[in-house]
Structures are given as C-alpha cells and as structure tokens.
Design a protein around this motif. Structure first.
Motif, mmCIF file in Angstrom:
data_model
loop_
_atom_site.group_PDB
_atom_site.id
_atom_site.type_symbol
_atom_site.label_atom_id
_atom_site.label_comp_id
_atom_site.label_asym_id
_atom_site.label_seq_id
_atom_site.Cartn_x
_atom_site.Cartn_y
_atom_site.Cartn_z
ATOM 1 N N ASP A 97 -0.289 -13.077 11.921
ATOM 2 C CA ASP A 97 -1.240 -12.787 12.801
ATOM 3 C C ASP A 97 -2.022 -11.450 12.757
ATOM 4 O O ASP A 97 -2.603 -10.903 13.574
ATOM 5 C CB ASP A 97 -0.509 -12.625 14.419
ATOM 6 N N GLY A 98 -1.939 -10.968 11.386
ATOM 7 C CA GLY A 98 -2.690 -9.870 11.072
ATOM 8 C C GLY A 98 -2.050 -8.609 11.388
ATOM 9 O O GLY A 98 -0.890 -8.347 11.829
ATOM 10 N N LEU A 99 -2.742 -7.623 11.204
ATOM 11 C CA LEU A 99 -2.228 -6.120 11.519
ATOM 12 C C LEU A 99 -2.726 -5.515 12.674
ATOM 13 O O LEU A 99 -4.058 -5.608 12.773
ATOM 14 C CB LEU A 99 -2.310 -5.089 10.288
ATOM 15 N N PRO A 100 -2.094 -4.898 13.508
ATOM 16 C CA PRO A 100 -2.432 -4.115 14.598
ATOM 17 C C PRO A 100 -3.024 -3.014 14.299
ATOM 18 O O PRO A 100 -2.774 -2.332 13.134
ATOM 19 C CB PRO A 100 -1.237 -4.042 15.717
ATOM 20 N N SER A 101 -3.946 -2.374 15.130
ATOM 21 C CA SER A 101 -4.635 -1.271 14.827
ATOM 22 C C SER A 101 -3.428 0.121 14.876
ATOM 23 O O SER A 101 -2.432 -0.154 15.601
ATOM 24 C CB SER A 101 -5.689 -0.741 15.852
ATOM 25 N N GLY A 102 -3.721 0.899 13.827
ATOM 26 C CA GLY A 102 -2.742 1.952 13.545
ATOM 27 C C GLY A 102 -1.813 1.913 12.658
ATOM 28 O O GLY A 102 -0.894 2.636 12.308
ATOM 29 N N VAL A 103 -1.508 0.553 12.303
ATOM 30 C CA VAL A 103 -0.794 0.233 11.173
ATOM 31 C C VAL A 103 -1.411 0.412 9.792
ATOM 32 O O VAL A 103 -2.251 -0.152 9.583
ATOM 33 C CB VAL A 103 0.023 -1.152 11.297
ATOM 34 N N LEU A 104 -0.851 1.212 8.770
ATOM 35 C CA LEU A 104 -1.348 1.484 7.617
ATOM 36 C C LEU A 104 -0.944 0.857 6.501
ATOM 37 O O LEU A 104 0.453 0.200 6.472
ATOM 38 C CB LEU A 104 -0.946 3.023 7.379
ATOM 39 N N GLN A 105 -1.785 0.165 5.832
ATOM 40 C CA GLN A 105 -1.169 -0.585 4.681
ATOM 41 C C GLN A 105 -0.888 0.300 3.195
ATOM 42 O O GLN A 105 -1.684 1.221 3.118
ATOM 43 C CB GLN A 105 -2.438 -1.467 4.266
ATOM 44 N N LEU A 106 0.286 -0.218 2.653
ATOM 45 C CA LEU A 106 0.657 0.483 1.652
ATOM 46 C C LEU A 106 0.663 -0.389 0.409
ATOM 47 O O LEU A 106 1.381 -1.296 0.392
ATOM 48 C CB LEU A 106 2.030 1.177 1.718
ATOM 49 N N GLU A 107 -0.260 -0.410 -0.595
ATOM 50 C CA GLU A 107 -0.366 -1.382 -1.688
ATOM 51 C C GLU A 107 0.527 -0.973 -2.766
ATOM 52 O O GLU A 107 0.900 0.117 -3.061
ATOM 53 C CB GLU A 107 -1.865 -1.178 -2.116
ATOM 54 N N THR A 108 1.195 -1.991 -3.390
ATOM 55 C CA THR A 108 2.230 -1.828 -4.535
ATOM 56 C C THR A 108 1.804 -2.108 -5.728
ATOM 57 O O THR A 108 2.431 -2.319 -6.611
ATOM 58 C CB THR A 108 3.609 -2.279 -4.053
ATOM 59 N N ARG A 109 0.412 -2.885 -5.614
ATOM 60 C CA ARG A 109 0.201 -3.674 -7.092
ATOM 61 C C ARG A 109 0.029 -2.645 -8.196
ATOM 62 O O ARG A 109 0.015 -3.049 -9.391
ATOM 63 C CB ARG A 109 -1.323 -4.373 -6.848
ATOM 64 N N GLU A 110 -0.256 -1.399 -8.082
ATOM 65 C CA GLU A 110 -0.330 -0.427 -9.180
ATOM 66 C C GLU A 110 0.950 -0.010 -9.910
ATOM 67 O O GLU A 110 1.244 0.421 -10.873
ATOM 68 C CB GLU A 110 -1.019 0.886 -8.620
ATOM 69 N N HIS A 111 1.992 -0.273 -8.962
ATOM 70 C CA HIS A 111 3.473 -0.003 -9.380
ATOM 71 C C HIS A 111 3.919 -1.269 -10.080
ATOM 72 O O HIS A 111 4.593 -2.062 -9.721
ATOM 73 C CB HIS A 111 4.447 0.379 -8.264
ATOM 74 N N ARG A 112 3.396 -1.364 -11.380
ATOM 75 C CA ARG A 112 3.842 -2.770 -12.081
ATOM 76 C C ARG A 112 4.187 -2.635 -13.384
ATOM 77 O O ARG A 112 4.413 -1.249 -13.962
ATOM 78 C CB ARG A 112 2.488 -3.721 -11.956
ATOM 79 N N GLY A 113 4.888 -3.785 -13.802
ATOM 80 C CA GLY A 113 5.318 -3.662 -15.315
ATOM 81 C C GLY A 113 6.936 -4.204 -15.484
ATOM 82 O O GLY A 113 7.450 -3.923 -14.436
#
Length: 370
Positions: free
Chosen positions: A40-56
């Motif tokens: 249902d998506g993300l409510p306001s105030g919730v921050l996204q933390l991307e992990t795609r750079e932590h790879r290998g």
C-alpha cells in the motif's frame, strides 16, 4: 572471488541516527516481487534506506559449497557467478527482475519450484550479518553447517519483511548444478494430480519440480543422466517444453496467473497446505506447485471464505494481490505466536525503527536520548 563495495558502516550510521531521532525506516533493495513488503506504499514520515550500493560477493568457495554475498547484490548477478563455477542456490530464487536484490529475496522468504527436493531458502542460510534497530552490526551463524552458533537467528531473517533488521551479508549453502535436466507433461485433473504426487513421493526418482495448471501436470527431472533416463522410462508422460519456459515462468512468477490484471473483486492468494490435501472447494483458477504443497488461487471468493476453508484444511493463505478491506494480508498466526514475534522484534529493534506494515502492531516512534 571478491567484491569490495562494502557500505556497512554508513548504513549502520543511518539507522543509528534514525533511532536517536525517532524516525522510522523502510529498507529498500530492488523493489522486486510486486513490492510485497509495502503493498500500500509508504506513509509520510517514513524514510527509505537504499541498500543497492552495498553489493558484491564477499567470498565464493565452490569446493566448500559456500558463498557469502552482500544484501544489495542483484540475485541475477549472484546466479551468474555461481553458474560459472557449476553451482547454484538450492532453493531456486526468482530471476525475472534484474534489479531484485539478495536482501529482498531473504526478507520475502520465497523459494522456487525446486524447494521440496533440495532446500527451502531458510534451510540454505548458514549465517547473516545484520544491523539492528540501534545501528549495531551483529553477526549470527557462520559459513559451514556445523557452526550452529546463532543459526536459528539467521533463519528468522528469512521472511522477516524487513522488520527485524537490515541484512548486510548472508552466507548460503550451495549445491552443484544438475548435469542433466529433462521435462515431461501429461493431462490430469486436480484430483489425479494430488494422488499421483503422493505415489511419486515414494519412488526416489530425481524430481526437481512437479506442478499442475490448467489441466496439465508439469514434471521436471534433474540429476545424473542415467537416473533421469530411468525415471523417464517409468513415468507415464510425454516430453515437455525443451526450452523450460513453464519452469522459468513459474520460478519468476511471470505466468499470466500472476501478471494479468485482476478483475473487479478478484484476488490472488498464495496457499500452503499439506501436499496430499485434496483440491479445496473454492472456485477460481488454480496452480499447484511443490507436488501440491504450494497452491495459488485467483478467485472472486470472499476473503474470509478463503481463509476459513484453508484453515480448516490445515493450511494458511496469504493475500498476494488484490484488496480485501479489514483482512490482513498475512494469515493470522494466533496471539501466542504474535506475542513471541513481538518480543523478538523488541529485542532486535527496541525503538521500533524498522517499518514493516505486514507484521502486526508496528510500534509508535519517539526520539530517545543518547
């Protein structure tokens, strides 16, 4: 084999800052599988933390049947690296989305068609390195099966929906790729399919997939050429698609059953049952996988009716696609199990940093003093 794109420290620092500030975080990788963690998506105030750079791939030891990989690594990239050395993940993960990450694969906890004959995802996890809700980096398990310290905690990350912590790194048990693979099919009704699977389960033939859809039983065999050829002689079926298109589509959940737009009031359910359970009295389009243990149902039946019938049969039903106001997407697990899960989340995420809307009772957030 080694890749040094390790971003563990900044990820841990971001979570530590969120814990102090009273901010809730949603962990995001490749947003695969229809974004099942946030339907249902993300409510306001919730921050996204991307992990795609932590790879290998941190380590790959084919002779030891172990790989250690970072969470932001695309599953396709890992599969290609394993194929180059003749190895595979035993639980056959989905490969249809090139952006799908290893961390998301673990958080969703799904296994492919090979699961009953090789291993479930959780059974292939040897150890994990995670960040808890206070920004602390913790290590559970190890790189070999005999190292069982914290083994169960590592398994709990499988299907955790991102609610227990940020997965940094995971060690998996590997299996050699089968040298020979063949495909068969035969016409069957649902009742005959269930009965036939029960009989085949007592044979020891080298199955690596048995599924049924639209009146056709699909069979996949994998192993040594002699064993595969012998099984083919004994199974009453015709040669199947040599391009393995059905099996790839089932693995990736890209068959029309999964991807076609739902009609009004229709829903797609993922149902788990004892494999010998007779076909349920629910109307709609059925697909049975894992010899009958995993069943998908596309139906307009009332959501409460689906849950009741499945529960009475000893299984559970997850609402995969579609809306059912007031009905939780995950099958209710009972007060005792939910209380246990709550204590576990409290120990790993005491400040309620990680946003996991499919899990029960997300806690309110408040700043804390350092």
């Amino acid at each position: 084999m080694r890749d040094n794109k390790d971003h563990a420290a900044p990820l841990a620092e971001a979570i530590r800052e969120a814990s102090v500030a009273g901010t809730r975080i949603a962990v995001r990788g490749g947003r695969q599988h229809g974004d099942q963690s946030f339907p249902d998506g993300l409510p306001s105030g919730v921050l996204q933390l991307e992990t795609r750079e932590h790879r290998g791939i941190a380590t790959l030891e084919p002779s030891e049947l172990v790989v250690t990989v970072r969470s932001g690594t695309p599953v396709v990239t890992l599969d290609q690296a394993l194929a180059e050395v003749g190895m595979m993940l035993p639980f056959e993960p989905a490969l249809g989305n090139p952006e799908a990450t290893v961390g998301g694969m673990i958080a969703l906890g799904m296994s492919g068609p090979r699961r009953p004959w090789a291993a479930a995802l959780r059974d292939a996890v040897l150890g994990t390195r995670v960040v808890n809700g206070r920004g602390e980096i913790l290590q559970f398990g190890g790189q070999v099966m005999k190292n069982v310290a914290g083994f169960d905690v590592s398994r709990l990350m499988c299907g955790s929906q991102g609610g227990l912590g940020l997965i940094l790194e995971t060690s998996f048990k590997l299996l050699p790729r089968p040298p020979c693979e063949r495909y068969l099919q035969r016409e069957d009704d649902a009742e005959s399919f269930v009965a036939r699977c029960s009989a085949w389960g007592r044979t020891g033939w080298p199955f690596s997939g048995i599924a049924w859809h639209d009146g056709v039983t699909h069979i996949r065999l994998g192993g040594g050429e002699e064993a595969v050829d012998e099984a083919i002689q004994r199974i009453d079926a015709e040669p199947g698609d040599p391009a393995r298109g059905f099996w790839d589509a089932l693995r990736d959940r890209s068959l029309p059953l999964f991807t076609d737009e739902l009609a009004a009031e229709a829903r797609l359910w993922r149902i788990s049952l004892p494999p010998a359970t007779e076909p349920l009295a629910l109307s709609g389009e059925w697909l049975m996988n894992w010899g009958g243990a995993e069943r998908w149902l596309r139906t307009t039946e009332h959501a409460e009716t689906v849950r009741r019938v499945v529960t009475d049969a000893g299984g559970h039903a997850r609402l995969w696609l579609g809306d059912a106001p007031g009905v939780p997407r995950l099958h209710p697990r009972g007060k005792a199990l939910e209380a246990l899960e709550g204590r576990l989340r409290e120990s790993l995420d005491p400040d309620g940093v990680f946003f996991a809307p499919l899990l029960p009772n997300p806690r309110s957030r408040r700043p804390r003093t350092t």
